[in-house]
Every structure is written in C-alpha cells, then in structure tokens.
Write a protein that holds these residues in place. Structure first.
Motif, PDB file in Angstrom:
ATOM      1  N   GLU A  44       2.427  13.185   6.601  1.00  0.00           N
ATOM      2  CA  GLU A  44       3.351  14.256   6.233  1.00  0.00           C
ATOM      3  C   GLU A  44       2.603  15.421   5.599  1.00  0.00           C
ATOM      4  OE1 GLU A  44       7.369  11.715   5.238  1.00  0.00           O
ATOM      5  OE2 GLU A  44       5.731  11.765   3.787  1.00  0.00           O
ATOM      6  N   ALA A  45       1.606  15.134   4.804  1.00  0.00           N
ATOM      7  CA  ALA A  45       0.800  16.189   4.187  1.00  0.00           C
ATOM      8  C   ALA A  45       0.049  16.986   5.253  1.00  0.00           C
ATOM      9  CB  ALA A  45      -0.174  15.589   3.182  1.00  0.00           C
ATOM     10  N   ILE A  46      -0.502  16.287   6.233  1.00  0.00           N
ATOM     11  CA  ILE A  46      -1.200  16.967   7.336  1.00  0.00           C
ATOM     12  C   ILE A  46      -0.227  17.826   8.125  1.00  0.00           C
ATOM     13  CG2 ILE A  46      -2.408  16.586   9.525  1.00  0.00           C
ATOM     14  CD1 ILE A  46      -3.648  14.089   8.196  1.00  0.00           C
ATOM     15  N   GLN A  47       0.958  17.293   8.390  1.00  0.00           N
ATOM     16  CA  GLN A  47       1.965  18.046   9.124  1.00  0.00           C
ATOM     17  C   GLN A  47       2.380  19.299   8.357  1.00  0.00           C
ATOM     18  OE1 GLN A  47       5.695  16.046   9.547  1.00  0.00           O
ATOM     19  NE2 GLN A  47       6.444  17.466  11.096  1.00  0.00           N
ATOM     20  N   ARG A  48       2.581  19.184   7.071  1.00  0.00           N
ATOM     21  CA  ARG A  48       2.971  20.351   6.268  1.00  0.00           C
ATOM     22  C   ARG A  48       1.884  21.421   6.280  1.00  0.00           C
ATOM     23  NH1 ARG A  48       6.441  19.868   1.377  1.00  0.00           N
ATOM     24  NH2 ARG A  48       8.119  18.479   2.022  1.00  0.00           N
ATOM     25  N   ARG A  49       0.626  20.994   6.170  1.00  0.00           N
ATOM     26  CA  ARG A  49      -0.465  21.960   6.202  1.00  0.00           C
ATOM     27  C   ARG A  49      -0.553  22.652   7.559  1.00  0.00           C
ATOM     28  NH1 ARG A  49      -4.846  18.211   3.160  1.00  0.00           N
ATOM     29  NH2 ARG A  49      -3.935  18.390   1.107  1.00  0.00           N
ATOM     30  N   ALA A  50      -0.357  21.891   8.626  1.00  0.00           N
ATOM     31  CA  ALA A  50      -0.442  22.473   9.975  1.00  0.00           C
ATOM     32  C   ALA A  50       0.709  23.444  10.233  1.00  0.00           C
ATOM     33  CB  ALA A  50      -0.424  21.358  11.016  1.00  0.00           C
ATOM     34  N   LEU A  51       1.893  23.152   9.725  1.00  0.00           N
ATOM     35  CA  LEU A  51       3.033  24.006   9.980  1.00  0.00           C
ATOM     36  C   LEU A  51       3.070  25.231   9.074  1.00  0.00           C
ATOM     37  CD1 LEU A  51       5.827  21.348  10.575  1.00  0.00           C
ATOM     38  CD2 LEU A  51       4.645  22.748  12.261  1.00  0.00           C
ATOM     39  N   ARG A  52       2.350  25.196   7.973  1.00  0.00           N
ATOM     40  CA  ARG A  52       2.278  26.353   7.065  1.00  0.00           C
ATOM     41  C   ARG A  52       1.513  27.516   7.667  1.00  0.00           C
ATOM     42  NH1 ARG A  52       0.109  24.573   1.512  1.00  0.00           N
ATOM     43  NH2 ARG A  52       0.767  22.513   2.114  1.00  0.00           N
ATOM     44  N   ARG A  53       0.594  27.215   8.554  1.00  0.00           N
ATOM     45  CA  ARG A  53      -0.267  28.266   9.122  1.00  0.00           C
ATOM     46  C   ARG A  53       0.420  29.070  10.164  1.00  0.00           C
ATOM     47  NH1 ARG A  53      -5.976  25.065   9.351  1.00  0.00           N
ATOM     48  NH2 ARG A  53      -5.912  24.520   7.187  1.00  0.00           N
TER      49      ARG A  53
ATOM     50  N   GLY B  34       3.631  11.048   2.340  1.00  0.00           N
ATOM     51  CA  GLY B  34       2.600  10.248   2.977  1.00  0.00           C
ATOM     52  C   GLY B  34       1.474  11.120   3.504  1.00  0.00           C
ATOM     53  N   PRO B  35       0.346  10.521   3.899  1.00  0.00           N
ATOM     54  CA  PRO B  35      -0.796  11.315   4.359  1.00  0.00           C
ATOM     55  C   PRO B  35      -0.509  12.096   5.634  1.00  0.00           C
ATOM     56  CG  PRO B  35      -1.224   8.972   4.636  1.00  0.00           C
ATOM     57  CD  PRO B  35       0.042   9.096   3.874  1.00  0.00           C
TER      58      PRO B  35
ATOM     59  N   ASP C 131       0.820  -1.206   0.000  1.00  0.00           N
ATOM     60  CA  ASP C 131       0.000   0.000   0.000  1.00  0.00           C
ATOM     61  C   ASP C 131       0.859   1.262   0.000  1.00  0.00           C
ATOM     62  OD1 ASP C 131      -2.490   1.373   0.052  1.00  0.00           O
ATOM     63  OD2 ASP C 131      -2.169   1.771   2.187  1.00  0.00           O
ATOM     64  N   SER C 132       1.932   1.267   0.773  1.00  0.00           N
ATOM     65  CA  SER C 132       2.785   2.459   0.811  1.00  0.00           C
ATOM     66  C   SER C 132       3.495   2.668  -0.520  1.00  0.00           C
ATOM     67  CB  SER C 132       3.791   2.372   1.950  1.00  0.00           C
ATOM     68  OG  SER C 132       4.712   1.327   1.730  1.00  0.00           O
ATOM     69  N   ALA C 133       3.897   1.577  -1.182  1.00  0.00           N
ATOM     70  CA  ALA C 133       4.529   1.714  -2.495  1.00  0.00           C
ATOM     71  C   ALA C 133       3.550   2.287  -3.517  1.00  0.00           C
ATOM     72  CB  ALA C 133       5.052   0.358  -2.966  1.00  0.00           C
ATOM     73  N   LEU C 134       2.310   1.810  -3.492  1.00  0.00           N
ATOM     74  CA  LEU C 134       1.301   2.346  -4.399  1.00  0.00           C
ATOM     75  C   LEU C 134       0.993   3.813  -4.093  1.00  0.00           C
ATOM     76  CD1 LEU C 134      -1.153  -0.678  -4.574  1.00  0.00           C
ATOM     77  CD2 LEU C 134       0.446   0.089  -6.329  1.00  0.00           C
ATOM     78  N   TRP C 135       0.935   4.153  -2.813  1.00  0.00           N
ATOM     79  CA  TRP C 135       0.668   5.540  -2.412  1.00  0.00           C
ATOM     80  C   TRP C 135       1.769   6.458  -2.918  1.00  0.00           C
ATOM     81  CZ3 TRP C 135      -3.245   8.063   0.234  1.00  0.00           C
ATOM     82  CH2 TRP C 135      -2.954   9.361   0.620  1.00  0.00           C
ATOM     83  N   LEU C 136       3.023   6.045  -2.726  1.00  0.00           N
ATOM     84  CA  LEU C 136       4.140   6.916  -3.082  1.00  0.00           C
ATOM     85  C   LEU C 136       4.357   7.003  -4.585  1.00  0.00           C
ATOM     86  CD1 LEU C 136       6.626   6.099  -0.206  1.00  0.00           C
ATOM     87  CD2 LEU C 136       5.290   8.193  -0.552  1.00  0.00           C
ATOM     88  N   ARG C 137       3.756   6.127  -5.367  1.00  0.00           N
ATOM     89  CA  ARG C 137       3.791   6.280  -6.817  1.00  0.00           C
ATOM     90  C   ARG C 137       2.943   7.474  -7.249  1.00  0.00           C
ATOM     91  NH1 ARG C 137       3.037   0.321  -9.522  1.00  0.00           N
ATOM     92  NH2 ARG C 137       5.054  -0.494  -8.869  1.00  0.00           N
TER      93      ARG C 137
END
Length: 66
Positions: free
Chosen positions: A57-66, A54-55, A43-49
């Motif tokens: 990491e995306a949440i963390q980036r959005r939270a730290l951008r604010r 990762g999900p 699943d992680s290989a398919l996600w990273l394609r």
C-alpha cells in the motif's frame, strides 16, 4: 503471497520439501500451510502496530502521488 511462499518452500527451486517428504502423506502439507498462515497473521499484526499501511500500500501510494 502465500503461493509465493509455498513455491519457495515446497518445490525444487526453493527448499525442496515436497520431494523430501513425498512418501509421508498429505499431513505435512497441511501442517506447513497452517504454520505459514500463522506466521503471516502474526507478522502482519506486528507490522500494523508500527505502520498505518502495509508495504504494498505504501508503494502504491507513492506511485500514485507522482
């Protein structure tokens, strides 16, 4: 993550497989663990394609951008 999956599959609040397979020895636990690990890796290989992060990491980036 693996612990959360194990709780959901193994104990009574999940599928209750631990109680169902109680008298059959430890081999089913190792087989189930290996199956879950393989599914997570695939699943992680398919996600990273498709996505660069990762999900969580995306949440963390959005939270730290604010």
């Amino acid at each position: 993550m693996l612990a959360g999956i194990g709780i959901g599959i193994g104990i009574g609040i999940g599928l209750g497989l631990a109680e169902h397979f109680a008298g059959r020895g430890p081999w089913w636990v190792m087989g189930l663990w290996a199956t879950v690990c393989v599914l997570l890796v695939v699943d992680s290989a398919l996600w990273l394609r498709r996505f660069s992060h990762g999900p969580l990491e995306a949440i963390q980036r959005r939270a730290l951008r604010r």
